[in-house]
Design a protein around this motif. Structure first.
Motif, PDB file in Angstrom:
ATOM      1  N   LEU A  13      29.327  46.260  38.246  1.00  0.00           N
ATOM      2  CA  LEU A  13      30.749  46.593  38.139  1.00  0.00           C
ATOM      3  C   LEU A  13      31.551  45.423  38.729  1.00  0.00           C
ATOM      4  CD1 LEU A  13      32.825  48.989  37.538  1.00  0.00           C
ATOM      5  CD2 LEU A  13      32.780  49.355  40.004  1.00  0.00           C
ATOM      6  N   PRO A  14      32.442  44.818  37.953  1.00  0.00           N
ATOM      7  CA  PRO A  14      33.128  43.609  38.448  1.00  0.00           C
ATOM      8  C   PRO A  14      34.236  43.952  39.442  1.00  0.00           C
ATOM      9  CG  PRO A  14      33.825  44.081  36.202  1.00  0.00           C
ATOM     10  CD  PRO A  14      32.795  45.115  36.543  1.00  0.00           C
ATOM     11  N   ALA A  15      33.851  44.268  40.663  1.00  0.00           N
ATOM     12  CA  ALA A  15      34.830  44.662  41.674  1.00  0.00           C
ATOM     13  C   ALA A  15      34.544  43.992  43.017  1.00  0.00           C
ATOM     14  CB  ALA A  15      34.835  46.185  41.819  1.00  0.00           C
ATOM     15  N   GLY A  16      33.844  42.873  42.982  1.00  0.00           N
ATOM     16  CA  GLY A  16      33.667  42.070  44.193  1.00  0.00           C
ATOM     17  C   GLY A  16      32.597  42.539  45.158  1.00  0.00           C
ATOM     18  N   GLY A  17      31.820  43.544  44.796  1.00  0.00           N
ATOM     19  CA  GLY A  17      30.814  44.091  45.711  1.00  0.00           C
ATOM     20  C   GLY A  17      29.735  43.092  46.121  1.00  0.00           C
ATOM     21  N   HIS A  18      29.451  42.130  45.246  1.00  0.00           N
ATOM     22  CA  HIS A  18      28.361  41.187  45.528  1.00  0.00           C
ATOM     23  C   HIS A  18      28.639  40.302  46.740  1.00  0.00           C
ATOM     24  CE1 HIS A  18      30.297  37.452  44.005  1.00  0.00           C
ATOM     25  NE2 HIS A  18      31.036  38.335  43.360  1.00  0.00           N
ATOM     26  N   GLY A  19      29.901  40.244  47.166  1.00  0.00           N
ATOM     27  CA  GLY A  19      30.247  39.393  48.306  1.00  0.00           C
ATOM     28  C   GLY A  19      30.158  40.101  49.649  1.00  0.00           C
ATOM     29  N   THR A 105      39.894  45.132  51.522  1.00  0.00           N
ATOM     30  CA  THR A 105      39.698  44.097  50.502  1.00  0.00           C
ATOM     31  C   THR A 105      38.891  44.644  49.342  1.00  0.00           C
ATOM     32  OG1 THR A 105      39.783  42.341  52.155  1.00  0.00           O
ATOM     33  CG2 THR A 105      38.733  41.797  50.065  1.00  0.00           C
ATOM     34  N   ARG A 108      40.949  47.140  47.362  1.00  0.00           N
ATOM     35  CA  ARG A 108      41.979  46.500  46.524  1.00  0.00           C
ATOM     36  C   ARG A 108      41.349  45.924  45.257  1.00  0.00           C
ATOM     37  NH1 ARG A 108      43.682  43.106  50.236  1.00  0.00           N
ATOM     38  NH2 ARG A 108      42.810  41.194  49.387  1.00  0.00           N
ATOM     39  N   LEU A 109      40.198  45.276  45.418  1.00  0.00           N
ATOM     40  CA  LEU A 109      39.520  44.677  44.258  1.00  0.00           C
ATOM     41  C   LEU A 109      39.030  45.756  43.290  1.00  0.00           C
ATOM     42  CD1 LEU A 109      39.823  42.135  45.894  1.00  0.00           C
ATOM     43  CD2 LEU A 109      37.412  41.629  45.541  1.00  0.00           C
ATOM     44  N   LEU A 111      40.218  48.780  42.955  1.00  0.00           N
ATOM     45  CA  LEU A 111      41.359  49.443  42.325  1.00  0.00           C
ATOM     46  C   LEU A 111      41.927  48.573  41.197  1.00  0.00           C
ATOM     47  CD1 LEU A 111      43.198  51.878  42.300  1.00  0.00           C
ATOM     48  CD2 LEU A 111      44.575  50.820  44.100  1.00  0.00           C
ATOM     49  N   ARG A 112      41.990  47.254  41.439  1.00  0.00           N
ATOM     50  CA  ARG A 112      42.527  46.365  40.405  1.00  0.00           C
ATOM     51  C   ARG A 112      41.649  46.436  39.153  1.00  0.00           C
ATOM     52  NH1 ARG A 112      42.586  41.756  42.970  1.00  0.00           N
ATOM     53  NH2 ARG A 112      44.785  41.542  43.421  1.00  0.00           N
ATOM     54  N   SER A 113      40.327  46.383  39.331  1.00  0.00           N
ATOM     55  CA  SER A 113      39.424  46.460  38.181  1.00  0.00           C
ATOM     56  C   SER A 113      39.442  47.863  37.573  1.00  0.00           C
ATOM     57  CB  SER A 113      37.995  46.091  38.592  1.00  0.00           C
ATOM     58  OG  SER A 113      37.935  44.761  39.049  1.00  0.00           O
ATOM     59  N   ARG A 115      41.743  50.090  37.488  1.00  0.00           N
ATOM     60  CA  ARG A 115      42.943  50.419  36.717  1.00  0.00           C
ATOM     61  C   ARG A 115      42.895  49.842  35.309  1.00  0.00           C
ATOM     62  NH1 ARG A 115      48.080  48.771  39.997  1.00  0.00           N
ATOM     63  NH2 ARG A 115      49.174  49.870  38.336  1.00  0.00           N
ATOM     64  N   ARG A 116      42.159  48.738  35.154  1.00  0.00           N
ATOM     65  CA  ARG A 116      42.041  48.174  33.807  1.00  0.00           C
ATOM     66  C   ARG A 116      40.913  48.848  33.025  1.00  0.00           C
ATOM     67  NH1 ARG A 116      41.303  42.097  34.107  1.00  0.00           N
ATOM     68  NH2 ARG A 116      41.462  42.320  31.866  1.00  0.00           N
TER      69      ARG A 116
ATOM     70  N   HIS B   9      48.918  44.766  41.260  1.00  0.00           N
ATOM     71  CA  HIS B   9      47.686  44.983  40.507  1.00  0.00           C
ATOM     72  C   HIS B   9      47.880  44.808  39.001  1.00  0.00           C
ATOM     73  CE1 HIS B   9      45.466  46.789  43.960  1.00  0.00           C
ATOM     74  NE2 HIS B   9      46.704  46.942  44.360  1.00  0.00           N
ATOM     75  N   GLN B  79      34.173  33.819  49.889  1.00  0.00           N
ATOM     76  CA  GLN B  79      32.723  33.882  50.108  1.00  0.00           C
ATOM     77  C   GLN B  79      32.072  34.595  48.932  1.00  0.00           C
ATOM     78  OE1 GLN B  79      34.571  35.092  53.022  1.00  0.00           O
ATOM     79  NE2 GLN B  79      34.448  33.114  54.033  1.00  0.00           N
ATOM     80  N   THR B  80      30.994  34.038  48.437  1.00  0.00           N
ATOM     81  CA  THR B  80      30.414  34.551  47.195  1.00  0.00           C
ATOM     82  C   THR B  80      29.106  35.316  47.389  1.00  0.00           C
ATOM     83  OG1 THR B  80      29.115  32.561  46.729  1.00  0.00           O
ATOM     84  CG2 THR B  80      31.402  32.572  45.979  1.00  0.00           C
ATOM     85  N   GLY B  81      28.682  35.542  48.641  1.00  0.00           N
ATOM     86  CA  GLY B  81      27.445  36.294  48.855  1.00  0.00           C
ATOM     87  C   GLY B  81      26.236  35.658  48.204  1.00  0.00           C
ATOM     88  N   ASP B  90      30.694  36.559  36.269  1.00  0.00           N
ATOM     89  CA  ASP B  90      30.367  37.969  36.011  1.00  0.00           C
ATOM     90  C   ASP B  90      31.249  38.938  36.786  1.00  0.00           C
ATOM     91  OD1 ASP B  90      27.729  37.305  34.546  1.00  0.00           O
ATOM     92  OD2 ASP B  90      27.575  36.273  36.467  1.00  0.00           O
ATOM     93  N   ASP B  91      31.609  38.555  37.999  1.00  0.00           N
ATOM     94  CA  ASP B  91      32.455  39.418  38.832  1.00  0.00           C
ATOM     95  C   ASP B  91      33.510  38.546  39.512  1.00  0.00           C
ATOM     96  OD1 ASP B  91      33.693  41.107  40.545  1.00  0.00           O
ATOM     97  OD2 ASP B  91      31.886  41.802  41.578  1.00  0.00           O
ATOM     98  N   ALA B  93      36.438  39.340  40.578  1.00  0.00           N
ATOM     99  CA  ALA B  93      37.463  40.109  41.298  1.00  0.00           C
ATOM    100  C   ALA B  93      37.972  39.397  42.554  1.00  0.00           C
ATOM    101  CB  ALA B  93      36.923  41.488  41.654  1.00  0.00           C
ATOM    102  N   ALA B  94      37.057  38.827  43.357  1.00  0.00           N
ATOM    103  CA  ALA B  94      37.483  38.204  44.615  1.00  0.00           C
ATOM    104  C   ALA B  94      38.320  36.951  44.336  1.00  0.00           C
ATOM    105  CB  ALA B  94      36.267  37.853  45.468  1.00  0.00           C
TER     106      ALA B  94
END
Lengths: 233, 233
Positions: A13-19, A105, A108-109, A111-113, A115-116, B9, B79-81, B90-91, B93-94
């Motif tokens: 899910l492109p919402a910044g979780g990987h960081g 953070t 916010r990321l 929610l932005r993804s 909403r789209r 957003h 930071q990209t993890g 791919d993601d 968002a950040a």
């Protein structure tokens, strides 16, 4: 099971979780996590404390979204006051300023993804109610509702997130065998389901779980002050 | 576009923002040096912001701050993890969040440069993050690199081959590199630089200025419609 739940819980899910490592990077740095056994203990503790709190907040947020209604017809800003109040409940349960920052953070990321991906008046209202970004579990619960999931689903996805993020981070940082780590995660599956059920047991927000994890708070604070950081949290 | 300008957003399909330029390429090819050079040359004529992605935390941002080419507050580190390619492809968002934070704080801006962490030849920017992208190689990686292709070399809007001053020392044939690059890039531009010898990088700066002007022109004529600026390099 709702297919939308799979999308929401997917690490792609492109919402910044990987960081975000959820404290795992700092735990690795100080030698508290060195292998799959340490990691399993770390994850079990995280799930039972901040994981349960986050899952319960997400279930409550999903229920707010439910109450606000997705047609958006009845109110100009469905649930704005409720969103702020629930976000304050999350704030009150997050002692470490570093964790608060990371949670907002991520929220916010997401929610932005979200909403789209799943446009909805409830998500729009949440964005307006908490412009600096809601706490991550609030955004996750609201997005779950917008995606068509029930509060229990939201709690399950949040609990899952609470352990898979740090687990993947440990794989990347320590070069652990990913199959070993997934066996650890599979072993925690019954706990995930218990946490999700427990998360939906409370309806009054002031009675939501508030389990603290001082070690995780300290890891988060130290992490922010570490010179070399590969993860945001 | 959202009618509510307080709402941070909004969707990215809007021209009411700066041009977003991605700069990618392998480790050590000169991405950060190019960003510094562009800031030095374009800083006096364009309103700039910079986002750096680096696996070694804020090292690149610190390099740029020390170079004194831009107000340090206009440089944001992500930071990209441990996943530099994930953060630009791919993601995103950040990175989107960082770009929007800069625009919100210092806007309106003309150009936001997003520098990727050092990666391999397959790393490219998502079109959801970068409107235009530059891929930076250096001659010391060997003159066969352009022939090997890969999405970075073949699809970038501009290919920069840096460190031409080292060609004679590493036995790299610039004519071969130029011919091979032209063959795989279908007419898209290639520029050779030695940022160490010519720190103003005039030709690259001129290309960037051109795409920023095209973007501004499109914005003036189609203020609400999505469009991609044409590159006349």
């Amino acid at each position: 099971m709702d297919a939308a739940l799979l999308l929401l819980a997917d690490s792609r899910l492109p919402a910044g979780g990987h960081g975000h490592s959820g404290g795992a990077e700092e735990a690795v740095r100080i030698g508290a996590i060195t292998g799959p056994e340490d990691l399993a203990r770390f994850l079990r503790g995280r799930l039972a404390t901040t994981g349960l709190v986050a899952a319960a907040l997400a279930a409550a947020a999903c229920a707010v979204g439910e109450a606000a209604g997705d047609d958006g017809g009845a109110y100009a800003e469905p649930g704005a006051g409720a969103w702020r109040a629930l976000d304050a409940e999350a704030d009150a349960r997050t002692a470490s300023p570093a964790q608060r920052g990371a949670s907002r953070t991520q929220g916010r990321l997401l929610l932005r993804s979200g909403r789209r991906i799943w446009p909805s008046p409830a998500l729009d209202a949440l964005a307006r109610a908490v412009p600096e970004g809601p706490h991550h579990p609030i955004a996750l619960g609201a997005a779950a509702r917008a995606a068509g999931c029930a509060p229990h689903d939201a709690a399950l996805a949040t609990a899952y997130n609470a352990i898979t993020g740090p687990a993947t981070a440990a794989v990347r940082l320590l070069g652990l065998d990913p199959v070993d780590v997934h066996r650890v995660l599979a072993g925690l599956a019954p706990d995930l389901e218990r946490v999700a059920r427990a998360s939906c047991a409370t309806t009054a927000w002031e009675d939501l779980p508030a389990h603290a994890a001082p070690a995780l708070d300290l890891l988060a604070e130290q992490h922010l002050r570490t010179e070399v950081r590969l993860f945001v949290s | 576009m959202s009618a509510n300008h307080e709402d941070r957003h909004q969707s990215p399909a809007s021209l009411d923002r700066a041009l977003r330029l991605g700069i990618g390429g392998p480790v050590g090819s000169g991405k950060t040096a190019l960003v510094a050079a562009l800031c030095r040359t374009l800083g006096p004529v364009l309103r700039l912001g910079v986002v750096t992605n680096d696996i070694y935390t804020t090292e690149d941002a610190d390099f740029l701050r020390r170079a004194g080419v831009l107000d340090p507050e206009r440089i944001v580190a992500v930071q990209t993890g441990c996943c530099p390619h994930t953060a630009i492809r791919d993601d995103i968002a950040a990175n989107i969040d960082a770009v929007e934070t800069l625009e919100e704080r210092f806007g309106p801006l003309d150009l936001v440069i997003v520098e990727s962490g050092g990666d391999n030849l397959t790393a490219t920017f998502s079109r959801g993050l970068a409107d235009q992208q530059i891929f930076v190689l250096d001659v010391s990686g060997g003159d066969k690199v352009p022939r090997k292709g890969g999405p970075g070399v073949t699809t970038a809007d501009l290919l920069v081959v840096n460190k031409t001053d080292l060609a004679k020392h590493v036995g790299a044939d610039l004519t071969v590199m130029s011919r091979d690059a032209a063959a795989v890039r279908d007419g898209k531009p290639v520029l050779f630089t030695s940022i160490r010898e010519v720190p103003e990088v005039y030709a690259v700066a001129e290309w960037v200025h051109g795409v920023v002007e095209s973007w501004a022109h499109a914005r003036a004529h189609h203020p609400h419609g999505p469009a991609v600026p044409s590159t006349n390099a």
